[in-house]
Design a protein around this motif. Structure first.
Motif, PDB file in Angstrom:
ATOM      1  N   GLU A  46      -5.656  -4.924   1.271  1.00  0.00           N
ATOM      2  CA  GLU A  46      -6.074  -4.719   2.667  1.00  0.00           C
ATOM      3  C   GLU A  46      -4.849  -4.655   3.587  1.00  0.00           C
ATOM      4  OE1 GLU A  46      -9.133  -7.337   4.055  1.00  0.00           O
ATOM      5  OE2 GLU A  46     -10.289  -7.082   2.213  1.00  0.00           O
ATOM      6  N   GLU A  47      -3.874  -5.519   3.351  1.00  0.00           N
ATOM      7  CA  GLU A  47      -2.653  -5.527   4.159  1.00  0.00           C
ATOM      8  C   GLU A  47      -1.892  -4.212   3.988  1.00  0.00           C
ATOM      9  OE1 GLU A  47       1.553  -7.927   4.168  1.00  0.00           O
ATOM     10  OE2 GLU A  47      -0.255  -9.057   3.660  1.00  0.00           O
ATOM     11  N   ILE A  48      -1.831  -3.730   2.766  1.00  0.00           N
ATOM     12  CA  ILE A  48      -1.148  -2.465   2.500  1.00  0.00           C
ATOM     13  C   ILE A  48      -1.874  -1.313   3.193  1.00  0.00           C
ATOM     14  CG2 ILE A  48      -0.557  -0.802   0.678  1.00  0.00           C
ATOM     15  CD1 ILE A  48      -0.156  -3.271  -1.163  1.00  0.00           C
ATOM     16  N   ALA A  49      -3.198  -1.288   3.104  1.00  0.00           N
ATOM     17  CA  ALA A  49      -3.982  -0.226   3.747  1.00  0.00           C
ATOM     18  C   ALA A  49      -3.790  -0.248   5.261  1.00  0.00           C
ATOM     19  CB  ALA A  49      -5.458  -0.372   3.385  1.00  0.00           C
ATOM     20  N   GLU A  50      -3.793  -1.437   5.852  1.00  0.00           N
ATOM     21  CA  GLU A  50      -3.598  -1.556   7.300  1.00  0.00           C
ATOM     22  C   GLU A  50      -2.210  -1.055   7.704  1.00  0.00           C
ATOM     23  OE1 GLU A  50      -4.373  -5.594   8.404  1.00  0.00           O
ATOM     24  OE2 GLU A  50      -6.486  -5.471   7.848  1.00  0.00           O
ATOM     25  N   ALA A  51      -1.205  -1.398   6.931  1.00  0.00           N
ATOM     26  CA  ALA A  51       0.158  -0.959   7.237  1.00  0.00           C
ATOM     27  C   ALA A  51       0.279   0.562   7.128  1.00  0.00           C
ATOM     28  CB  ALA A  51       1.157  -1.637   6.294  1.00  0.00           C
ATOM     29  N   MET A  52      -0.371   1.144   6.129  1.00  0.00           N
ATOM     30  CA  MET A  52      -0.335   2.597   5.977  1.00  0.00           C
ATOM     31  C   MET A  52      -1.070   3.283   7.125  1.00  0.00           C
ATOM     32  SD  MET A  52      -0.768   3.095   1.872  1.00  0.00           S
ATOM     33  CE  MET A  52      -0.678   4.864   1.976  1.00  0.00           C
ATOM     34  N   GLU A  53      -2.210   2.753   7.509  1.00  0.00           N
ATOM     35  CA  GLU A  53      -2.956   3.324   8.633  1.00  0.00           C
ATOM     36  C   GLU A  53      -2.138   3.272   9.918  1.00  0.00           C
ATOM     37  OE1 GLU A  53      -6.739   1.364   8.918  1.00  0.00           O
ATOM     38  OE2 GLU A  53      -7.397   2.146   6.981  1.00  0.00           O
ATOM     39  N   GLU A  54      -1.474   2.156  10.154  1.00  0.00           N
ATOM     40  CA  GLU A  54      -0.650   2.003  11.353  1.00  0.00           C
ATOM     41  C   GLU A  54       0.508   3.002  11.339  1.00  0.00           C
ATOM     42  OE1 GLU A  54       0.786   0.798  14.982  1.00  0.00           O
ATOM     43  OE2 GLU A  54      -1.152   0.341  14.069  1.00  0.00           O
ATOM     44  N   ALA A  55       1.145   3.153  10.189  1.00  0.00           N
ATOM     45  CA  ALA A  55       2.262   4.098  10.078  1.00  0.00           C
ATOM     46  C   ALA A  55       1.783   5.530  10.319  1.00  0.00           C
ATOM     47  CB  ALA A  55       2.919   3.980   8.707  1.00  0.00           C
ATOM     48  N   LEU A  56       0.633   5.879   9.773  1.00  0.00           N
ATOM     49  CA  LEU A  56       0.084   7.215   9.990  1.00  0.00           C
ATOM     50  C   LEU A  56      -0.300   7.424  11.449  1.00  0.00           C
ATOM     51  CD1 LEU A  56      -2.106   7.662   6.799  1.00  0.00           C
ATOM     52  CD2 LEU A  56      -0.036   8.923   7.390  1.00  0.00           C
ATOM     53  N   ARG A  57      -0.865   6.400  12.065  1.00  0.00           N
ATOM     54  CA  ARG A  57      -1.243   6.476  13.474  1.00  0.00           C
ATOM     55  C   ARG A  57      -0.003   6.705  14.343  1.00  0.00           C
ATOM     56  NH1 ARG A  57      -3.197   1.722  13.963  1.00  0.00           N
ATOM     57  NH2 ARG A  57      -5.198   2.239  13.030  1.00  0.00           N
ATOM     58  N   GLU A  58       1.055   5.950  14.065  1.00  0.00           N
ATOM     59  CA  GLU A  58       2.298   6.103  14.823  1.00  0.00           C
ATOM     60  C   GLU A  58       2.909   7.479  14.618  1.00  0.00           C
ATOM     61  OE1 GLU A  58       4.787   2.864  13.623  1.00  0.00           O
ATOM     62  OE2 GLU A  58       3.592   1.375  14.697  1.00  0.00           O
ATOM     63  N   GLN A  59       2.865   7.969  13.393  1.00  0.00           N
ATOM     64  CA  GLN A  59       3.407   9.293  13.107  1.00  0.00           C
ATOM     65  C   GLN A  59       2.600  10.368  13.837  1.00  0.00           C
ATOM     66  OE1 GLN A  59       3.259  10.463   8.975  1.00  0.00           O
ATOM     67  NE2 GLN A  59       5.103  11.697   9.202  1.00  0.00           N
ATOM     68  N   PHE A  60       1.282  10.249  13.818  1.00  0.00           N
ATOM     69  CA  PHE A  60       0.427  11.210  14.512  1.00  0.00           C
ATOM     70  C   PHE A  60       0.709  11.194  16.009  1.00  0.00           C
ATOM     71  CE2 PHE A  60      -3.511  12.232  16.782  1.00  0.00           C
ATOM     72  CZ  PHE A  60      -3.719  13.528  16.318  1.00  0.00           C
ATOM     73  N   GLU A  61       0.821  10.007  16.586  1.00  0.00           N
ATOM     74  CA  GLU A  61       1.092   9.887  18.021  1.00  0.00           C
ATOM     75  C   GLU A  61       2.446  10.509  18.377  1.00  0.00           C
ATOM     76  OE1 GLU A  61       0.635   5.739  18.885  1.00  0.00           O
ATOM     77  OE2 GLU A  61      -1.550   5.826  18.729  1.00  0.00           O
ATOM     78  N   ALA A  62       3.428  10.310  17.524  1.00  0.00           N
ATOM     79  CA  ALA A  62       4.751  10.888  17.778  1.00  0.00           C
ATOM     80  C   ALA A  62       4.712  12.414  17.713  1.00  0.00           C
ATOM     81  CB  ALA A  62       5.763  10.350  16.759  1.00  0.00           C
ATOM     82  N   LEU A  63       3.897  12.962  16.825  1.00  0.00           N
ATOM     83  CA  LEU A  63       3.790  14.415  16.691  1.00  0.00           C
ATOM     84  C   LEU A  63       3.005  15.047  17.843  1.00  0.00           C
ATOM     85  CD1 LEU A  63       3.119  14.758  12.865  1.00  0.00           C
ATOM     86  CD2 LEU A  63       5.182  15.421  14.086  1.00  0.00           C
TER      87      LEU A  63
END
Length: 68
Positions: A46-63
């Motif tokens: 669950e911790e890994i999934a949350e970290a991946m979701e956050e990283a993807l969210r940040e990447q999407f926002e930056a794009l």
């Protein structure tokens, strides 16, 4: 000292390996997970999934962020 991959004599340029080929083989083993440094803690899926979701969210926002 001998090359940790093939056991041949090391070359100063590629030390501790004997050649670029052996250095690349070693790097590939690290990258594909053949070598691994053991962790002192258990992985929490669950911790890994949350970290991946956050990283993807940040990447999407930056794009999608408009330049100033």
């Amino acid at each position: 000292m001998s090359c940790p991959i093939c056991g041949g004599d090391t070359a100063q340029k590629y030390r501790p390996f004997c050649s670029k080929r052996c250095a690349d083989v070693d790097l590939a083993r690290w990258m594909n997970g053949s070598y691994a440094v053991p962790s002192g803690r258990e992985e929490d899926p669950e911790e890994i999934a949350e970290a991946m979701e956050e990283a993807l969210r940040e990447q999407f926002e930056a794009l999608t962020k408009k330049p100033h």
